[in-house]
Each structure stands twice: as C-alpha cells, then as structure tokens.
Enzyme design. Sequence first.
Site, PDB file in Angstrom:
ATOM      1  N   LYS A 193       0.856  -1.204   0.000  1.00 26.96           N
ATOM      2  CA  LYS A 193       0.000   0.000   0.000  1.00 26.96           C
ATOM      3  C   LYS A 193       0.885   1.245   0.000  1.00 26.96           C
ATOM      4  O   LYS A 193       2.001   1.188  -0.534  1.00 26.96           O
ATOM      5  CB  LYS A 193      -0.997  -0.045   1.168  1.00 26.96           C
ATOM      6  CG  LYS A 193      -1.791  -1.364   1.178  1.00 26.96           C
ATOM      7  CD  LYS A 193      -3.006  -1.342   2.047  1.00 26.96           C
ATOM      8  CE  LYS A 193      -3.709  -2.697   1.957  1.00 26.96           C
ATOM      9  NZ  LYS A 193      -4.956  -2.750   2.729  1.00 26.96           N
TER      10      LYS A 193
ATOM     11  N   HIS B 105      -8.390  -2.858  -6.358  1.00 25.04           N
ATOM     12  CA  HIS B 105      -8.367  -2.986  -4.894  1.00 25.04           C
ATOM     13  C   HIS B 105      -9.523  -2.166  -4.321  1.00 25.04           C
ATOM     14  O   HIS B 105      -9.849  -1.097  -4.850  1.00 25.04           O
ATOM     15  CB  HIS B 105      -7.019  -2.494  -4.336  1.00 25.04           C
ATOM     16  CG  HIS B 105      -6.848  -2.867  -2.893  1.00 25.04           C
ATOM     17  ND1 HIS B 105      -7.440  -2.160  -1.878  1.00 25.04           N
ATOM     18  CD2 HIS B 105      -6.180  -3.894  -2.306  1.00 25.04           C
ATOM     19  CE1 HIS B 105      -7.133  -2.740  -0.722  1.00 25.04           C
ATOM     20  NE2 HIS B 105      -6.383  -3.794  -0.956  1.00 25.04           N
TER      21      HIS B 105
ATOM     22  N   GLU C 109     -11.152 -10.209  -1.353  1.00 23.85           N
ATOM     23  CA  GLU C 109     -10.828  -9.392  -0.187  1.00 23.85           C
ATOM     24  C   GLU C 109     -12.110  -8.769   0.362  1.00 23.85           C
ATOM     25  O   GLU C 109     -12.546  -7.706  -0.121  1.00 23.85           O
ATOM     26  CB  GLU C 109      -9.848  -8.271  -0.581  1.00 23.85           C
ATOM     27  CG  GLU C 109      -8.527  -8.764  -1.105  1.00 23.85           C
ATOM     28  CD  GLU C 109      -7.408  -7.761  -0.824  1.00 23.85           C
ATOM     29  OE1 GLU C 109      -6.379  -8.189  -0.310  1.00 23.85           O
ATOM     30  OE2 GLU C 109      -7.581  -6.560  -1.089  1.00 23.85           O
TER      31      GLU C 109
ATOM     32  N   GLY D  43      -7.512  -4.588   7.001  1.00 28.03           N
ATOM     33  CA  GLY D  43      -6.903  -3.681   7.967  1.00 28.03           C
ATOM     34  C   GLY D  43      -7.670  -3.577   9.275  1.00 28.03           C
ATOM     35  O   GLY D  43      -7.397  -2.709  10.099  1.00 28.03           O
TER      36      GLY D  43
ATOM     37  N   SER E 134      -6.657  -9.037   6.571  1.00 30.53           N
ATOM     38  CA  SER E 134      -6.138  -9.401   7.892  1.00 30.53           C
ATOM     39  C   SER E 134      -5.553 -10.811   7.944  1.00 30.53           C
ATOM     40  O   SER E 134      -5.620 -11.480   8.977  1.00 30.53           O
ATOM     41  CB  SER E 134      -7.203  -9.214   8.983  1.00 30.53           C
ATOM     42  OG  SER E 134      -7.598  -7.853   9.049  1.00 30.53           O
TER      43      SER E 134
HETATM   44  P1  13P Z   1      -4.509  -6.242   5.480  1.00 26.32           P
HETATM   45  O1  13P Z   1      -3.748  -7.535   5.356  1.00 26.32           O
HETATM   46  O2  13P Z   1      -3.717  -5.121   6.099  1.00 26.32           O
HETATM   47  O3  13P Z   1      -5.860  -6.443   6.106  1.00 26.32           O
HETATM   48  O4  13P Z   1      -4.792  -5.741   3.974  1.00 26.32           O
HETATM   49  C1  13P Z   1      -5.313  -6.633   3.075  1.00 26.32           C
HETATM   50  C2  13P Z   1      -5.259  -6.009   1.734  1.00 26.32           C
HETATM   51  O5  13P Z   1      -5.975  -5.061   1.453  1.00 26.32           O
HETATM   52  C3  13P Z   1      -4.294  -6.550   0.769  1.00 26.32           C
HETATM   53  O6  13P Z   1      -4.507  -6.029  -0.495  1.00 26.32           O
END
Ligand code: 13P
Length: 252
Positions: A10, A98, A169, A175, A213
Amino acid sequence: MKKLIAGNWKMNGGLEANAALLDALAQGLVNPPACEVAVCVPAPYLAQVQLLRAAKPTLSSIELGAQDVSDHANGAYTGEVSAAMLKEFGCRFVIVGHSERRQYHGETDTLVADKAKAALASGITPIVCVGETLAERESGHTEEVVKRQLAAVIHTNGHCISEIVVAYEPVWAIGTGKTASPEEAQAVHHVLRGQLKAATDQFARVKILYGGSMNASNAATLLAQPDIDGGLIGGASLKAPDFLTIIAAARN
Ligand code: 13P
C-alpha cells in the site's frame, strides 16, 4: 498448482525501510520458496526494488508487482502509469480494483476490467480484487457482489481470463483485524471458482487468493482450504518475520 503469497505494501515504505525489509526477507527466505512470492510496491520504488532484486540472488525469487495501472496505453493522462512502463521496471504482477481504489477513487467494475486488459496486453498478470462491504454481507448480497465484479472482468477479457489472478478481499476484513473464517472465505472462493469454470476450460490455472487481515497466526488454516490458492497480504507483509511465516505456511 503452487500457491502465491503477494505482499501489498500500500502507501507505506521509504528507500531505507524498503531496503531493510528486503534484506530481512533475503536472509529468511528458504530458496527456492515452496510457493510463488511477490511484493507489490508503490510506483516510485519499483526501480529500487528491481535493482535490489538484481543485486541479491535470494531476492530474485520474489517477483515484483505494482498496485495500480492505467487502462490507457499512453497519452495525456497526468499522474497515470501505463502497463508498458511497469513492464520496463520488471513487474510481473499488478493489483487492479483494490477496494481502496474502488472506494476512494471511484473505480467502477468496467474500469477495473479495462485495467486488467491493459495489464494482460503488456504481459503483466493482473491480480483482480473483488469483495463485499459489511453492509453487503449483512444484507445477504456477498455472492451477487463478487460475481458482478468478476463478471465484468470476464466479459472484457474473454479467453485471456485464465491468465489473471483473483483476490477475494472482503472489505470489512481489510486492515481491521477481522478475518473471514476459513469456512466463510472458502464458500466465496468456491463460488468464484465455479464462475471461472463456466467462463474457461482453463479455470484450474487461475489462482484465487484470500486477502483481509491474513497474518502469521491465521494463514495456515486459511491456506488449507481447497479453493484458497494463496494470500494478498497488507499489514503483515511489512514485517519480515510475519511475511516469512505466511510464506512458509503456503507450501502445498
Ligand atoms: P490487510 O492484510 O492489512 O488487512 O490488507 C489486506 C489487503 O488489502 C491486501 O490487499
């Protein structure tokens, strides 16, 4: 099929922090890893990571990825980066659609499908993200949402669809520390697999990753599900020991 563990950094990192993270990965990685590994880094750092990969043999088993791509080939699109540019910097993957781009940048299913097409045209594998919000899950619309999102990509990319990677996702799991249970994730992956099966007889080649997560403690059970072919990891990919543990959990 080999699993794929992809880190999504990110908008995190810096020259020094990236070098330290990759150094720690190079030291801890069992070579060759039992699964495919990639890091999707912010665009300004593609050149840095490309150079570090060339300099350290252990890092050559970590593929490079970007986090977004323009749907256009070139031209007056200020701020955009084309797939051909990503290719020049050694990108093997690019994340498209995303949920953070859908949410904060208004990306539509059609735009995401066009981005996947632009990536494929340059020989880059798009990691196409799909996933429902909490409200959509609670109102019983999970299946409908992810199928609509994937259908757009299938429609635009035709027989090339077997060249993509899909990442499920759930938005509510990103997150937040809340992970879909292995059963919840498996159920959606099964639906997506069925949709791919209807679209191409090469469906078995398409990896379906779970993201949201995923961490060092829950990775093994998620990755043990029959239709979970890897992970797209946010926060935990920024910590070398955690990312290495997830990679180690991804042997077949
Ligand atoms: P996290 O693993 O921080 O929850 O993020 C997942 C994500 O958005 C991966 O693209």
